[in-house]
Scaffold this active site. Structure first.
Site, mmCIF file in Angstrom:
data_model
loop_
_atom_site.group_PDB
_atom_site.id
_atom_site.type_symbol
_atom_site.label_atom_id
_atom_site.label_comp_id
_atom_site.label_asym_id
_atom_site.label_seq_id
_atom_site.Cartn_x
_atom_site.Cartn_y
_atom_site.Cartn_z
ATOM 1 C CB SER A 16 -0.969 0.009 1.183
ATOM 2 O OG SER A 16 -1.987 -0.940 0.997
ATOM 3 C CB THR A 61 -5.647 -4.488 7.085
ATOM 4 O OG1 THR A 61 -5.790 -5.811 6.552
ATOM 5 C CG2 THR A 61 -4.276 -4.306 7.699
ATOM 6 C CE LYS A 65 -10.314 -5.185 6.660
ATOM 7 N NZ LYS A 65 -10.825 -5.794 5.429
ATOM 8 C CG ASP A 101 -13.342 -4.733 2.757
ATOM 9 O OD1 ASP A 101 -12.422 -4.212 2.090
ATOM 10 O OD2 ASP A 101 -13.207 -5.085 3.939
ATOM 11 N N GLY A 125 -13.599 -16.144 4.445
ATOM 12 C CA GLY A 125 -12.561 -15.177 4.783
ATOM 13 C C GLY A 125 -12.152 -15.324 6.226
ATOM 14 C CB ALA A 126 -9.284 -14.587 7.939
#
Length: 128
Positions: A16, A61, A65, A101, A125-126
């Site tokens: 990023s 992230t 979150k 997202d 997902g996690a």
């Protein structure tokens, strides 16, 4: 100069910063993008500190979150999703938390002509 950043742990591997900085340079913006890796117990202090320091915005992230949702004023979609991935410090009140997202995922599907209306899907997902 505006300062933006990525809040997570770990984030040292993130691409990023160079991607954002290249975009800022290309657009002639006086801005920088940095990473922040607070300990999990310090997330509240990290977000409040970023606000106090005048950070313009943060991407959020893992593992923060869901924690960020409790610290900022989340917009409706972030509340419904249960996670914040973007924090905006530009308002006069508390920082606003967004979740981009879902919008990004849907846009990617639509841009590739994947029909999503009335479809069933499983997302693996996690976290948030």
């Amino acid at each position: 100069m505006d300062v933006y950043g990525l809040l997570g742990n770990p984030v040292g591997h993130s691409l990023s910063p160079p991607m954002h900085e290249a975009a800022y340079d290309e657009l002639g913006l006086e801005a920088r993008y940095v990473t922040f890796e607070p300990d999990e117990d310090d997330i509240d202090d990290a977000i409040r500190g970023a606000d106090a320091l005048g950070i313009a915005g943060l991407n959020v992230t893992i593992p923060f979150k869901r924690d960020a949702l409790e610290i900022v004023a989340p917009e409706d979609l972030a509340t419904r999703i249960g996670a914040v991935n973007t924090i905006d410090f530009s308002g006069s009140g508390p920082p606003t938390g967004y979740n981009t997202d879902a919008v990004g995922a849907l846009r990617a599907l639509r841009d590739h002509d994947v029909q999503v209306e009335d479809a069933r899907a499983v997302v693996v997902g996690a976290g948030g």
